[in-house]
Each structure stands twice: as structure tokens, then as C-alpha cells.
Design a protein around this motif. Structure first.
Motif, PDB file in Angstrom:
ATOM      1  N   LYS A  57      14.982  -4.301   2.206  1.00 18.56           N
ATOM      2  CA  LYS A  57      14.883  -5.741   1.974  1.00 18.56           C
ATOM      3  C   LYS A  57      13.434  -6.212   2.097  1.00 18.56           C
ATOM      4  O   LYS A  57      12.977  -7.065   1.325  1.00 18.56           O
ATOM      5  N   LEU A  58      12.723  -5.667   3.073  1.00 15.88           N
ATOM      6  CA  LEU A  58      11.304  -6.022   3.204  1.00 15.88           C
ATOM      7  C   LEU A  58      10.515  -5.556   1.989  1.00 15.88           C
ATOM      8  O   LEU A  58       9.583  -6.236   1.544  1.00 15.88           O
ATOM      9  N   ALA A  59      10.870  -4.387   1.450  1.00 14.23           N
ATOM     10  CA  ALA A  59      10.185  -3.898   0.246  1.00 14.23           C
ATOM     11  C   ALA A  59      10.448  -4.829  -0.935  1.00 14.23           C
ATOM     12  O   ALA A  59       9.537  -5.111  -1.728  1.00 14.23           O
ATOM     13  N   ASP A  60      11.689  -5.305  -1.070  1.00 13.15           N
ATOM     14  CA  ASP A  60      11.986  -6.278  -2.120  1.00 13.15           C
ATOM     15  C   ASP A  60      11.160  -7.548  -1.936  1.00 13.15           C
ATOM     16  O   ASP A  60      10.641  -8.111  -2.904  1.00 13.15           O
ATOM     17  N   TRP A  61      11.045  -7.979  -0.699  1.00 12.11           N
ATOM     18  CA  TRP A  61      10.283  -9.191  -0.416  1.00 12.11           C
ATOM     19  C   TRP A  61       8.807  -9.000  -0.758  1.00 12.11           C
ATOM     20  O   TRP A  61       8.142  -9.918  -1.233  1.00 12.11           O
ATOM     21  N   CYS A  62       8.280  -7.801  -0.517  1.00 11.09           N
ATOM     22  CA  CYS A  62       6.861  -7.520  -0.786  1.00 11.09           C
ATOM     23  C   CYS A  62       6.550  -7.465  -2.277  1.00 11.09           C
ATOM     24  O   CYS A  62       5.367  -7.437  -2.657  1.00 11.09           O
ATOM     25  N   ASP A  63       7.567  -7.438  -3.129  1.00 10.91           N
ATOM     26  CA  ASP A  63       7.312  -7.456  -4.571  1.00 10.91           C
ATOM     27  C   ASP A  63       6.612  -8.738  -5.006  1.00 10.91           C
ATOM     28  O   ASP A  63       6.058  -8.795  -6.112  1.00 10.91           O
ATOM     29  N   ARG A  64       6.642  -9.768  -4.165  1.00 13.18           N
ATOM     30  CA  ARG A  64       5.955 -11.013  -4.503  1.00 13.18           C
ATOM     31  C   ARG A  64       4.440 -10.824  -4.505  1.00 13.18           C
ATOM     32  O   ARG A  64       3.712 -11.633  -5.075  1.00 13.18           O
ATOM     33  N   TYR A  65       3.950  -9.770  -3.850  1.00 15.71           N
ATOM     34  CA  TYR A  65       2.518  -9.520  -3.774  1.00 15.71           C
ATOM     35  C   TYR A  65       2.044  -8.501  -4.809  1.00 15.71           C
ATOM     36  O   TYR A  65       0.919  -8.596  -5.299  1.00 15.71           O
ATOM     37  N   THR A  66       2.869  -7.525  -5.110  1.00 10.74           N
ATOM     38  CA  THR A  66       2.499  -6.486  -6.077  1.00 10.74           C
ATOM     39  C   THR A  66       3.763  -5.793  -6.567  1.00 10.74           C
ATOM     40  O   THR A  66       4.718  -5.641  -5.795  1.00 10.74           O
ATOM     41  N   PRO A  67       3.795  -5.359  -7.829  1.00  9.34           N
ATOM     42  CA  PRO A  67       4.980  -4.627  -8.303  1.00  9.34           C
ATOM     43  C   PRO A  67       5.005  -3.175  -7.839  1.00  9.34           C
ATOM     44  O   PRO A  67       5.999  -2.489  -8.057  1.00  9.34           O
ATOM     45  N   ILE A  68       3.927  -2.698  -7.216  1.00  9.23           N
ATOM     46  CA  ILE A  68       3.865  -1.301  -6.779  1.00  9.23           C
ATOM     47  C   ILE A  68       4.038  -1.266  -5.265  1.00  9.23           C
ATOM     48  O   ILE A  68       3.082  -1.454  -4.501  1.00  9.23           O
ATOM     49  N   VAL A  69       5.276  -1.061  -4.831  1.00 10.54           N
ATOM     50  CA  VAL A  69       5.622  -0.990  -3.413  1.00 10.54           C
ATOM     51  C   VAL A  69       6.343   0.332  -3.175  1.00 10.54           C
ATOM     52  O   VAL A  69       7.287   0.675  -3.896  1.00 10.54           O
ATOM     53  N   ALA A  70       5.894   1.067  -2.171  1.00 10.98           N
ATOM     54  CA  ALA A  70       6.497   2.357  -1.840  1.00 10.98           C
ATOM     55  C   ALA A  70       6.965   2.337  -0.397  1.00 10.98           C
ATOM     56  O   ALA A  70       6.378   1.657   0.458  1.00 10.98           O
ATOM     57  N   LEU A  71       8.042   3.084  -0.125  1.00  8.97           N
ATOM     58  CA  LEU A  71       8.560   3.204   1.233  1.00  8.97           C
ATOM     59  C   LEU A  71       7.779   4.270   1.991  1.00  8.97           C
ATOM     60  O   LEU A  71       7.496   5.341   1.456  1.00  8.97           O
ATOM     61  N   ASP A  72       7.437   3.955   3.232  1.00  7.08           N
ATOM     62  CA  ASP A  72       6.828   4.922   4.138  1.00  7.08           C
ATOM     63  C   ASP A  72       7.743   5.022   5.354  1.00  7.08           C
ATOM     64  O   ASP A  72       7.455   4.483   6.426  1.00  7.08           O
ATOM     65  N   GLU A  73       8.883   5.676   5.131  1.00 11.82           N
ATOM     66  CA  GLU A  73       9.936   5.693   6.155  1.00 11.82           C
ATOM     67  C   GLU A  73       9.473   6.437   7.405  1.00 11.82           C
ATOM     68  O   GLU A  73       8.621   7.344   7.324  1.00 11.82           O
ATOM     69  N   PRO A  74       9.994   6.021   8.592  1.00 15.71           N
ATOM     70  CA  PRO A  74      11.108   5.088   8.743  1.00 15.71           C
ATOM     71  C   PRO A  74      10.698   3.641   8.985  1.00 15.71           C
ATOM     72  O   PRO A  74      11.551   2.756   8.968  1.00 15.71           O
ATOM     73  N   GLN A 197      -9.061  13.623  -2.637  1.00 20.70           N
ATOM     74  CA  GLN A 197      -7.918  14.126  -3.406  1.00 20.70           C
ATOM     75  C   GLN A 197      -7.059  12.936  -3.805  1.00 20.70           C
ATOM     76  O   GLN A 197      -6.676  12.130  -2.959  1.00 20.70           O
ATOM     77  N   ASP A 198      -6.796  12.826  -5.089  1.00 23.85           N
ATOM     78  CA  ASP A 198      -6.048  11.686  -5.605  1.00 23.85           C
ATOM     79  C   ASP A 198      -4.553  11.941  -5.440  1.00 23.85           C
ATOM     80  O   ASP A 198      -3.982  12.800  -6.111  1.00 23.85           O
ATOM     81  N   LYS A 199      -3.938  11.205  -4.532  1.00 20.22           N
ATOM     82  CA  LYS A 199      -2.494  11.303  -4.312  1.00 20.22           C
ATOM     83  C   LYS A 199      -1.886   9.916  -4.464  1.00 20.22           C
ATOM     84  O   LYS A 199      -1.804   9.151  -3.506  1.00 20.22           O
ATOM     85  N   PRO A 200      -1.485   9.559  -5.684  1.00 11.82           N
ATOM     86  CA  PRO A 200      -0.920   8.222  -5.884  1.00 11.82           C
ATOM     87  C   PRO A 200       0.421   8.076  -5.190  1.00 11.82           C
ATOM     88  O   PRO A 200       1.140   9.045  -4.968  1.00 11.82           O
ATOM     89  N   ILE A 201       0.733   6.847  -4.839  1.00  5.04           N
ATOM     90  CA  ILE A 201       2.020   6.581  -4.206  1.00  5.04           C
ATOM     91  C   ILE A 201       3.115   6.571  -5.261  1.00  5.04           C
ATOM     92  O   ILE A 201       2.859   6.408  -6.463  1.00  5.04           O
ATOM     93  N   THR A 202       4.342   6.736  -4.801  1.00  5.96           N
ATOM     94  CA  THR A 202       5.499   6.717  -5.696  1.00  5.96           C
ATOM     95  C   THR A 202       6.236   5.404  -5.509  1.00  5.96           C
ATOM     96  O   THR A 202       6.920   5.206  -4.499  1.00  5.96           O
ATOM     97  N   PRO A 203       6.094   4.451  -6.421  1.00  4.63           N
ATOM     98  CA  PRO A 203       6.759   3.153  -6.241  1.00  4.63           C
ATOM     99  C   PRO A 203       8.271   3.301  -6.311  1.00  4.63           C
ATOM    100  O   PRO A 203       8.799   4.164  -7.017  1.00  4.63           O
ATOM    101  N   ARG A 204       8.956   2.475  -5.566  1.00  7.62           N
ATOM    102  CA  ARG A 204      10.415   2.533  -5.511  1.00  7.62           C
ATOM    103  C   ARG A 204      11.053   1.953  -6.763  1.00  7.62           C
ATOM    104  O   ARG A 204      12.227   2.187  -7.031  1.00  7.62           O
TER     105      ARG A 204
END
Length: 483
Positions: A57-74, A197-204
Motif C-alpha cells: 500500500k505504501l508503494a502504491d502511495w509512493c506512485d504519486r512521486y514517481t512511476p518507478i517504485v521497487a520493493l526492498d523487503e521487508p 556497476q550499473d544495477k537498475p532497480i526492478t519496478p513493481r
């Protein structure tokens, strides 16, 4: 307050609040030891599943700032703010807005802004965080503890025994020696921290191809105003897509409420949409069929329209009387039915390249089927001639009892559903061998016949197995009926 969970057959603390930390309680401590020190503890049991739901839910909320949001669990989220900071003024204003909104929701977070995801994650988890200046980032990384590398416990203990305490102590060592002693993963993590080293994040979520939005000065409550904004956003979206000579195949409308709730509505079409009128009609159709109607609640502060899937557009051929072709009307009907009934309920037959009759056609959602799908008439037949195969087949083929003069010949009569049919005309056989690369070892060759009985009814039957090859007990089946 402490949170406990069962670890290694014992209840241990998995999180502590500020007061408990100051009193000497720590993560990983046995609950019995904590109770021995303090009689009054507010204990809550850990719930990883609920934590994961909250993080989503927090990740959904953060979409207001950028469309590229990735989970860094937990417990974490990674946001790629490239190209989005100007919407909020500067980096500090953006971070302050995140902290302020979450604080009003009863949450305290720690964040860090850095040049790459690995560095930002390390600063947020193992330092006070903040906005790390580019010219100071390397120095700050050197002061981080070894724990920030997220390496195995055995390797961590070995490094500490060697007198190494910080990331800077390791970074100056020869790479070959580190790789030989601790493996390539340690060097890879070091290079990721320093951006080597270029390691891009994986958006959800899939990053939209084109995106337009409206940010409200005050939360918007009236649904009539919401429709007007959607109409305006549709005009802006298609104006951008026209510049790219593309049309939208999938459009997602996002509604961010002031209380943090996010609603997403997806529209899929069978052809590229290039007109505001068409998309707006489909949006209204989708909104009217929602099982949980769209509710503004305390109001929407952001409304977004994004083209998730696009396709190159082509000019549409018009008829001489300036009306669209019949295929255009069918496509419009398919889109409306798919939105109202669901794409899994509106299907289209797609030919498959196989000679097995029951596999020759595959039913797929009509909005996903390719518009250029062509159909080849089987076995050299022509649409003007009588069909060599029935249009509709029995699935599975039905067993029949057959009487014949010669074992390998066409049947003279057969019984199907307790009714006897006397054959007066037979054509065939058409031999179809099994697909050896996918069939099991027991699959047999089929001989198909087109049969006509004394009452003019036409059937398509086959014998499974060949007498000439000595197949055990060949059987007869009725596979279809001609109209």
C-alpha cells in the motif's frame, strides 16, 4: 513496546520501540530475557503477511512521486526520482513532503537520497540518512559499517577478525584478493555501492510509455469535475501520442485520494486508440461496471492517465460514403463488451499451425488477438467449394460402433447415440499422424472419412489405429457434423 516472533524454536524480539531501545532491549533478544529485566512489556506478535500488505500500500502511495517504485523487503522502498524532482521544486522539498505526509498518517520513516539505489539503501539503513551530496558521497560511503554490505555472517565475522571495520577499509584492498577469499559477490556489492556497476532497480509496475496528470491545490470531491479532468487528460495524452505516431492499446487511470488510498482502472483495447472520444466512452463504460464504485472520499489530490501499452498507428481506410468499415464497428463492439463483461469472456478464434483438428483453433481474448491474423483453408480447399472439414467439432470425439466390409475400408453403417446410420457415400481416407514431438508413446495414427447416410446427413468420423500396422483394437470416433 516490542514485537516478537518464533525464531529457532524460541520467541525473540524482531522490533522494539524507542523507549525499549533506550532501556537496553534489542532485536534478536530472547523474550524471556527481556521479561526478566522488565515486567511490564507491551508485546505484539509479528505478522509478516500484514507487513507485506502495508508495504504494498505504501508503494502504491509512493506512485504519486514517481512511476518507478521497487520493493526492498521487508521494510523498505526504493524510488527512482530521475526526472520527477522538478515537480516538487527541489530534492529537499520532495523528501520533506514524503516525511510530512507519512507523519500525519502516524508513520516515521528514514530516507536517503543518493546517486544510485545501492548507496541510497545503505545510507537509509545504516546511517542517519538525508540528502547525500555528490561530492561527499564517497567519503560518507567509506564511513559506513561493514553491515551495510549485506554479506554472509561468516564473511562478515572474517572481515572483523582481520581488523576491518568500515566499507572504506575494504574498498582500498586489491580486488583479486577479495574475490579469491570472499567470492565475487562482495566485490559486486562494493562496485554497486560506488556506482561502478550499473544495477537498475526492478519496478513493481510496468513503467508507462506516456503519462499525464493533474495535481489539485485542494482535494477534488465532485465526480462531475473528475470526468472533466479525465476528458482534458485524454486530450493531452493523445496529443503526445500523435507526436510519436502511436496509439494506446492499454490505458491506466489512477486516482490518488487525500487519505492515501489509490484506485487504478485499466482499459484494454483490441486496436490502437487515437481519439479522446473513444477512450472517454470506454472509461465511462468501465466506471459504470465497477463492483466497487469509485468513491472520492475526502477527495482526489492527483488524477493520472498513463498509456501502458502503445502501438504504431496506421491510416484507417474509409468507404466512399465516408463511413468507417465494418471491421472498425466490430472492433468498437469488442472493446465495449470486453470492458463490460471482462476480457476473459469475450473470445476470438485464432488459427494454430497444426494438423491435429482439435488443436487447429485457439480461443483467446478478443482484445489481445492480432488484427492481421489470417486463416488458410485446409488441404487446398476453397471457400467457394463444400468444406472438407466441419466447422464445429465434438470435444472430445464421441465413440461410435461401426460395421464395415473390409477392416481398412470406410464403414458401411454405424451406431451413434443409439441411432443407426446407413452410409451411402464415403470419401477418404485423410490420414493424420500424431505429433511425435509432443504426443505420448501410445498415440495412434488416424484415418478420417467424410460420410453421408441415406437421409442426407453428413458426418466426419475417424478410425484410431491401423490394422495394417497391427495396432491393438482400432476404434472409431465421430469428430464432427457438417451443416
Amino acid at each position: 513496546m516490542v514485537v516478537v516472533d518464533k525464531l529457532a524454536n524460541a520467541l525473540r524480539l524482531t522490533a522494539v520501540d524507542e523507549k525499549a531501545a533506550k532501556a537496553g532491549l534489542y532485536k534478536g533478544m530472547a523474550l524471556t530475557d527481556a521479561r526478566a529485566q522488565f515486567e511490564r512489556l507491551d508485546i505484539a506478535f509479528a505478522s509478516p503477511r500484514k507487513d507485506a500488505v502495508l508495504l504494498e500500500k505504501l508503494a502504491d502511495w509512493c506512485d504519486r512521486y514517481t512511476p518507478i517504485v521497487a520493493l526492498d523487503e521487508p521494510h523498505g522502498l526504493i524510488l527512482d526520482l530521475t526526472g520527477c524532482i522538478h515537480l516538487f521544486g527541489d530534492e529537499n522539498s520532495l523528501v520533506q513532503d514524503i516525511h510530512k505526509r507519512l507523519f500525519h498518517s502516524g508513520m516515521i520513516v528514514r530516507s536517503a537520497l543518493a546517486s544510485n539505489p545501492a548507496a541510497a539503501r545503505a545510507f537509509a539503513r545504516h546511517s542517519p540518512g538525508g540528502n547525500i551530496a555528490m561530492n561527499d558521497e564517497t567519503h560518507r560511503l567509506y564511513t559506513l559499517p561493514l553491515l551495510s554490505l549485506d554479506i554472509e555472517e561468516t564473511h562478515l565475522a572474517s572481515l572483523k577478525r582481520a581488523g576491518l571495520r568500515s566499507v572504506g577499509d575494504i574498498d582500498v584492498l586489491p580486488r583479486a584478493a577479495l574475490t579469491a577469499r570472499f567470492g565475487a559477490s562482495l566485490v559486486d556489492r562494493l562496485d554497486a555501492l560506488f556506482g561502478r556497476q550499473d544495477k537498475p532497480i526492478t519496478p513493481r509496475r510496468i513503467v508507462p510509455v506516456c503519462l499525464v496528470e493533474r495535481r489539485m491545490a485542494e482535494p477534488l470531491v465532485a465526480m462531475e469535475s473528475v470526468e472533466q479532468i479525465l476528458l482534458s487528460l485524454s486530450d493531452e495524452l493523445f496529443h503526445r501520442l500523435q507526436q510519436r505516431v502511436e496509439g494506446a492499446r492499454e490505458v491506466e487511470a489512477c486516482f490518488f485520494r487525500a487519505d492515501g488510498d489509490v484506485r487504478r482502472i485499466s482499459i484494454q483495447t483490441g486496436r490502437p486508440v487515437t481519439e479522446t472520444r473513444t477512450l472517454f466512452r470506454l472509461l465511462k463504460e468501465r466506471l459504470s461496471t465497477l463492483s466497487d464504485p469509485l468513491d472520492a472520499g475526502y477527495g482526489f489530490d492527483i488524477i493520472r492517465l498513463a498509456a501502458v501499452l502503445v502501438e504504431r498507428t496506421q491510416a484507417i481506410q474509409r468507404s466512399l460514403d465516408n463511413r468507417t468499415q465494418e471491421t472498425e464497428e466490430i472492433n468498437t463492439l469488442v472493446d465495449r463488451l470486453s470492458i463490460r463483461l471482462g476480457s476473459s469472456r469475450v473470445l476470438r478464434a485464432v488459427p494454430v499451425d497444426t494438423h491435429i483438428p482439435e488443436r487447429a483453433v485457439l480461443m483467446e481474448p478478443a482484445i489481445k488477438a492480432k488484427s492481421d491474423t489470417s486463416f488458410e483453408w485446409p488441404l487446398g480447399s476453397h471457400p467457394d467449394n463444400p468444406p472438407e472439414r466441419p466447422i464445429r467439432l465434438f470435444q472430445p470425439a464421441e465413440r461410435i460402433e461401426v460395421t464395415f466390409e473390409v477392416p481398412d475400408a470406410a464403414p458401411a453403417r454405424f451406431v451413434w447415440r443409439r441411432v443407426q446410420h446407413i452410409i451411402v457415400l464415403a470419401e477418404g481416407p485423410e490420414r493424420i499422424a500424431p505429433e511425435w514431438w509432443r504426443e505420448h508413446a501410445g498415440a495412434l495414427t488416424r484415418d478420417y472419412y467424410r460420410l453421408e447416410d441415406n437421409k442426407g446427413r453428413r458426418f466426419w468420423a475417424f478410425r484410431e489405429g491401423l490394422y495394417e500396422r497391427g495396432d491393438p483394437a482400432p476404434r472409431w470416433f465421430l469428430h464432427g457434423i457438417f451443416a
